[in-house]
Write a protein that holds these residues in place. Structure first.
Motif, PDB file in Angstrom:
ATOM      1  N   PHE A 187       1.029  -1.541  -0.131  1.00  0.00           N
ATOM      2  CA  PHE A 187       0.138   0.287   0.080  1.00  0.00           C
ATOM      3  C   PHE A 187       0.947   1.412   0.395  1.00  0.00           C
ATOM      4  N   PRO A 188       0.948   1.471  -1.495  1.00  0.00           N
ATOM      5  CA  PRO A 188       2.330   2.980  -1.150  1.00  0.00           C
ATOM      6  C   PRO A 188       1.897   4.019  -0.379  1.00  0.00           C
ATOM      7  N   LYS A 189       3.177   4.493   0.551  1.00  0.00           N
ATOM      8  CA  LYS A 189       3.353   5.380   1.048  1.00  0.00           C
ATOM      9  C   LYS A 189       2.059   7.225   1.430  1.00  0.00           C
ATOM     10  N   ALA A 190       2.058   7.279   0.018  1.00  0.00           N
ATOM     11  CA  ALA A 190       1.373   8.534  -0.635  1.00  0.00           C
ATOM     12  C   ALA A 190      -0.493   8.405  -0.999  1.00  0.00           C
ATOM     13  N   GLY A 191      -0.493   6.724  -0.133  1.00  0.00           N
ATOM     14  CA  GLY A 191      -1.899   6.446  -1.252  1.00  0.00           C
ATOM     15  C   GLY A 191      -2.094   6.056  -2.766  1.00  0.00           C
ATOM     16  N   GLY A 192      -3.209   5.634  -2.980  1.00  0.00           N
ATOM     17  CA  GLY A 192      -3.703   5.020  -4.460  1.00  0.00           C
ATOM     18  C   GLY A 192      -3.726   3.655  -3.657  1.00  0.00           C
ATOM     19  N   PRO A 193      -3.609   3.078  -4.959  1.00  0.00           N
ATOM     20  CA  PRO A 193      -4.468   1.729  -4.851  1.00  0.00           C
ATOM     21  C   PRO A 193      -3.035   0.600  -4.994  1.00  0.00           C
ATOM     22  N   PRO A 194      -3.719  -0.617  -4.308  1.00  0.00           N
ATOM     23  CA  PRO A 194      -2.369  -0.846  -3.557  1.00  0.00           C
ATOM     24  C   PRO A 194      -1.498  -2.294  -4.172  1.00  0.00           C
ATOM     25  N   ARG A 195      -0.254  -2.246  -4.631  1.00  0.00           N
ATOM     26  CA  ARG A 195       0.523  -3.058  -5.636  1.00  0.00           C
ATOM     27  C   ARG A 195       0.963  -4.119  -5.341  1.00  0.00           C
ATOM     28  N   LYS A 196       1.437  -5.433  -6.383  1.00  0.00           N
ATOM     29  CA  LYS A 196       1.864  -6.605  -5.640  1.00  0.00           C
ATOM     30  C   LYS A 196       3.826  -6.382  -5.619  1.00  0.00           C
ATOM     31  N   LEU A 197       3.380  -7.133  -4.450  1.00  0.00           N
ATOM     32  CA  LEU A 197       5.099  -7.459  -4.309  1.00  0.00           C
ATOM     33  C   LEU A 197       4.893  -9.293  -4.578  1.00  0.00           C
ATOM     34  N   ARG A 198       5.865  -9.844  -5.738  1.00  0.00           N
ATOM     35  CA  ARG A 198       5.851 -10.844  -5.685  1.00  0.00           C
ATOM     36  C   ARG A 198       7.341 -11.268  -4.616  1.00  0.00           C
ATOM     37  N   SER A 199       6.825 -12.540  -4.747  1.00  0.00           N
ATOM     38  CA  SER A 199       7.827 -13.030  -3.528  1.00  0.00           C
ATOM     39  C   SER A 199       9.025 -13.576  -4.314  1.00  0.00           C
ATOM     40  N   SER A 200       9.193 -13.750  -6.052  1.00  0.00           N
ATOM     41  CA  SER A 200      10.039 -14.329  -6.375  1.00  0.00           C
ATOM     42  C   SER A 200      11.161 -12.330  -6.987  1.00  0.00           C
ATOM     43  N   THR A 201      12.485 -12.717  -6.625  1.00  0.00           N
ATOM     44  CA  THR A 201      13.229 -11.939  -7.572  1.00  0.00           C
ATOM     45  C   THR A 201      13.172 -12.048  -9.064  1.00  0.00           C
ATOM     46  N   ASP A 202      12.944 -13.136  -9.474  1.00  0.00           N
ATOM     47  CA  ASP A 202      13.200 -13.191 -10.890  1.00  0.00           C
ATOM     48  C   ASP A 202      12.428 -13.706 -11.564  1.00  0.00           C
ATOM     49  N   PHE A 203      11.112 -12.142 -12.688  1.00  0.00           N
ATOM     50  CA  PHE A 203      10.298 -12.960 -12.977  1.00  0.00           C
ATOM     51  C   PHE A 203       9.324 -12.411 -14.574  1.00  0.00           C
ATOM     52  N   THR A 204       8.729 -12.113 -15.427  1.00  0.00           N
ATOM     53  CA  THR A 204       8.979 -11.770 -16.686  1.00  0.00           C
ATOM     54  C   THR A 204       7.339 -10.940 -16.624  1.00  0.00           C
ATOM     55  N   GLU A 205       6.132 -11.080 -15.871  1.00  0.00           N
ATOM     56  CA  GLU A 205       5.447 -10.050 -15.506  1.00  0.00           C
ATOM     57  C   GLU A 205       4.478 -10.481 -14.323  1.00  0.00           C
ATOM     58  N   ASN A 206       3.792  -9.368 -14.481  1.00  0.00           N
ATOM     59  CA  ASN A 206       3.209  -9.137 -12.826  1.00  0.00           C
ATOM     60  C   ASN A 206       1.698  -9.264 -12.790  1.00  0.00           C
ATOM     61  N   PRO A 207       1.060 -10.398 -13.331  1.00  0.00           N
ATOM     62  CA  PRO A 207      -0.561 -10.643 -13.734  1.00  0.00           C
ATOM     63  C   PRO A 207      -1.308  -9.899 -13.754  1.00  0.00           C
ATOM     64  N   ARG A 208      -2.394  -9.389 -14.302  1.00  0.00           N
ATOM     65  CA  ARG A 208      -3.094  -7.995 -13.359  1.00  0.00           C
ATOM     66  C   ARG A 208      -3.330  -7.193 -12.763  1.00  0.00           C
ATOM     67  N   GLU A 209      -2.190  -6.843 -12.866  1.00  0.00           N
ATOM     68  CA  GLU A 209      -1.600  -5.400 -12.003  1.00  0.00           C
ATOM     69  C   GLU A 209      -2.133  -3.690 -13.030  1.00  0.00           C
ATOM     70  N   GLU A 210      -3.143  -4.465 -13.828  1.00  0.00           N
ATOM     71  CA  GLU A 210      -3.204  -3.003 -14.648  1.00  0.00           C
ATOM     72  C   GLU A 210      -4.320  -1.998 -14.001  1.00  0.00           C
ATOM     73  N   THR A 211      -3.958  -0.335 -14.157  1.00  0.00           N
ATOM     74  CA  THR A 211      -5.230  -0.011 -13.468  1.00  0.00           C
ATOM     75  C   THR A 211      -6.708  -0.037 -13.815  1.00  0.00           C
ATOM     76  N   GLY A 212      -7.714  -0.097 -12.927  1.00  0.00           N
ATOM     77  CA  GLY A 212      -8.910  -0.342 -13.197  1.00  0.00           C
ATOM     78  C   GLY A 212      -9.681   0.913 -13.289  1.00  0.00           C
ATOM     79  N   ILE A 213     -11.038   1.218 -14.160  1.00  0.00           N
ATOM     80  CA  ILE A 213     -11.677   2.300 -13.941  1.00  0.00           C
ATOM     81  C   ILE A 213     -12.099   3.144 -12.933  1.00  0.00           C
ATOM     82  N   PHE A 214     -12.345   1.964 -11.790  1.00  0.00           N
ATOM     83  CA  PHE A 214     -12.366   2.113 -10.376  1.00  0.00           C
ATOM     84  C   PHE A 214     -11.714   2.733  -9.073  1.00  0.00           C
TER      85      PHE A 214
END
Length: 231
Positions: free
Chosen positions: A145-172
């Motif tokens: 949860f960003p310090k400045a507010g805004g939608p939460p973001r995913k932190l993956r447990s992996s340190t080597d990955f090619t995508e962060n699925p379904r992390e797009e911005t939504g209309i709400f």
């Protein structure tokens, strides 16, 4: 017009959270990078030109890259030796969807699901172990949860990955634009336990993501439903 504005907004938005990363050795002079934190062989660095940050290990291997707020969180998790913290909103990315729960410590997760799978005839809120929650997925994520507010973001447990699925911005996502309340780990766990045994699952109004976010923020919200509405 509305569709055009939404598309423009997505194009202008800076990638947030934990960005896809390939572990590789950083070489050469790094004129625009400065150390912000150094601990247990890890270095948190910030780019002097923007909010971009990265984490390097003792061998100068890049372990993560993303926004400063997200990288500070991931850095603290990596140096602690335990990626999960009690009170985390945790999730796994299945092929077609993300499944969410609340980590309560000692390898236990409370989530909204059937006892044998995510969906089924007997969906309820119950406690399971981390292994059962992950169900063979190679990694999992926690919500930052960003310090400045805004939608939460995913932190993956992996340190080597090619995508962060379904992390797009939504209309709400404007629901999370203002700085919202974050319950303490203890209160988050208390809220999760208060709903144990509930059997009021609804895919669009009361799913696993609604439940987990409500426990942490008091806001019952599902980005997956949000994204489906924006298609």
């Amino acid at each position: 017009m509305l569709l055009a504005l939404l598309i423009a907004g997505k194009l202008l938005m800076k990638p947030g959270g934990d960005r896809p990363n390939k572990e590789e050795k950083i070489t050469g002079k790094q004129h625009f990078w400065r150390d912000k934190k150094v601990k247990n062989g890890y270095r948190l660095q910030q780019n002097l030109l923007d909010d971009h940050a990265r984490i390097l290990d003792k061998d100068n291997i890049r372990k993560a890259t993303g926004s400063m707020s997200a990288m500070e969180d991931k850095f603290d998790r990596l140096v602690s030796g335990s990626f999960l913290k009690p009170g985390d909103v945790i999730g796994v990315s299945r092929k077609w969807y993300d499944h969410y729960g609340v980590y309560i410590g000692e390898g236990k997760v409370i989530h909204y699901a059937d006892k044998t799978k995510d969906f089924g005839k007997n969906v309820s809120i119950y406690e399971t172990d981390l292994e059962g929650f992950i169900e063979g997925c190679k990694d999992y994520f926690v919500l930052h949860f960003p310090k400045a507010g805004g939608p939460p973001r995913k932190l993956r447990s992996s340190t080597d990955f090619t995508e962060n699925p379904r992390e797009e911005t939504g209309i709400f996502d404007f629901i999370f634009k203002a700085k919202y309340q974050l319950f303490s780990p203890e209160e988050t766990i208390k809220r999760a336990k208060s709903r144990l045994g509930e059997r009021s699952y609804n895919l669009t109004r009361n799913n696993c993501e609604h439940f987990a976010l409500w426990c942490k923020t008091g806001v019952s919200f599902s980005r997956q439903v949000d994204m489906a509405l924006s298609i």
